[in-house]
Design a protein around this motif. Structure first.
Motif, PDB file in Angstrom:
ATOM      1  N   GLY A   1       0.813  -1.210   0.000  1.00 40.39           N
ATOM      2  CA  GLY A   1       0.000   0.000   0.000  1.00 40.39           C
ATOM      3  C   GLY A   1       0.847   1.259   0.000  1.00 40.39           C
ATOM      4  N   TYR A   2       1.876   1.260   0.845  1.00 40.87           N
ATOM      5  CA  TYR A   2       2.780   2.408   0.857  1.00 40.87           C
ATOM      6  C   TYR A   2       3.509   2.546  -0.481  1.00 40.87           C
ATOM      7  N   GLY A   3       3.871   1.411  -1.066  1.00 42.61           N
ATOM      8  CA  GLY A   3       4.546   1.450  -2.352  1.00 42.61           C
ATOM      9  C   GLY A   3       3.674   2.068  -3.427  1.00 42.61           C
ATOM     10  N   LEU A   4       2.403   1.693  -3.453  1.00 46.78           N
ATOM     11  CA  LEU A   4       1.476   2.277  -4.421  1.00 46.78           C
ATOM     12  C   LEU A   4       1.358   3.778  -4.221  1.00 46.78           C
ATOM     13  N   LEU A   5       1.243   4.211  -2.968  1.00 47.24           N
ATOM     14  CA  LEU A   5       1.134   5.647  -2.699  1.00 47.24           C
ATOM     15  C   LEU A   5       2.410   6.389  -3.072  1.00 47.24           C
ATOM     16  N   LEU A   6       3.572   5.764  -2.841  1.00 45.52           N
ATOM     17  CA  LEU A   6       4.827   6.373  -3.259  1.00 45.52           C
ATOM     18  C   LEU A   6       4.878   6.543  -4.772  1.00 45.52           C
ATOM     19  N   ALA A   7       4.417   5.527  -5.482  1.00 49.51           N
ATOM     20  CA  ALA A   7       4.408   5.610  -6.948  1.00 49.51           C
ATOM     21  C   ALA A   7       3.473   6.710  -7.423  1.00 49.51           C
ATOM     22  N   VAL A   8       2.303   6.829  -6.782  1.00 45.89           N
ATOM     23  CA  VAL A   8       1.363   7.894  -7.146  1.00 45.89           C
ATOM     24  C   VAL A   8       1.987   9.261  -6.871  1.00 45.89           C
TER      25      VAL A   8
END
Length: 252
Positions: free
Chosen positions: A5-12
């Motif tokens: 989840g954090y990875g997805l938010l970092l990518a966004v």
């Protein structure tokens, strides 16, 4: 799953200007998941473009819709990848020795080659969008192009050598393995089910990345963040051109 989840938010956060009101930790795990989510962010941006296109396609003229979509496309990414394109264009256009090309790429001032590259890329994107919209292309194309462009960035980061042991490309590269490249492809599998002609797009992207990676390695002895950003912009333009060519041939 918290790291994912954090990875997805970092990518966004990194690839778009979409608001993320959460502080995401940067660790090896979250960085790896962020790279895996690059194509997923592309799908998100593409979904916004496709939604706007579906809402407006009967309400505004096609040329205006193409301009609206292109403007939104640039706004969603914040011009991040266009900045890389302009830096690379100035460095290549200088025809200077390697050390000078690197200095030009880092120079915040904008040169004539950067302006020319920006103008021609946006003009070509606008015209291709216009032609595809007028030809009634499949709506999933607006999902596919941003997603494939960012998948290409992950491939380039994973397979091309970094020119220097510093900067964004080197930082991202530290936690990227070959298995992550396969993970990053997963969000595209369902999309391919609905998009006619997707093998041509994927093959075209791989050809573009091979030639682009070889050219950048020859010119700069490797890649950096600007070169990866330019690859996203160039890859998207190339995919639009291939899509228009395939769609024209198929419809013809």
């Amino acid at each position: 799953m918290r790291e994912a989840g954090y990875g997805l938010l970092l990518a966004v956060q990194f690839l778009s200007r979409l608001p993320v009101p959460v502080e995401c930790p940067w660790t090896a795990a979250t960085s790896r998941w962020a790279l895996r989510c690059y194509p997923l962010v592309g799908l998100l941006l593409g979904a916004i473009l496709a939604g706007v296109s579906l809402v407006l396609h009967e309400r505004v003229p096609t040329p205006l819709l193409a301009l609206v979509l292109l403007s939104l496309w640039v706004a969603l990414s914040g011009g991040l990848h266009l900045d890389g394109l302009m830096d690379v264009a100035d460095a290549l256009g200088s025809n200077a020795p390697l050390a000078r090309r690197w200095a030009i790429m880092k120079d915040p001032q904008v040169g004539s080659f950067a302006i020319l590259a920006l103008l021609f890329l946006l003009a070509w994107k606008a015209m291709l969008l216009w032609a595809l919209l007028e030809g009634g292309t499949h709506p999933a194309l607006l999902l596919a192009v941003p997603a494939l462009g960012r998948f290409g960035a992950v491939l380039l980061l994973g397979l091309a050598p970094c020119a220097r042991r510093e900067g964004l490309a080197w930082t991202w590269r530290q936690h990227l393995g070959h298995r992550d490249l396969l993970f990053s492809l997963v969000p595209l599998l369902l999309l391919f089910h609905w998009l006619p002609g997707w093998p041509w797009l994927l093959a075209a992207l791989l050809v573009f990345l091979l030639l682009y990676g070889l050219a950048m390695t020859r010119a700069f002895k490797g890649i950096n963040g600007d070169i990866v950003g330019a690859a996203i912009e160039g890859g998207e333009l190339w995919l639009l051109l291939i899509a228009w060519s395939w769609w024209s041939f198929a419809m013809g």
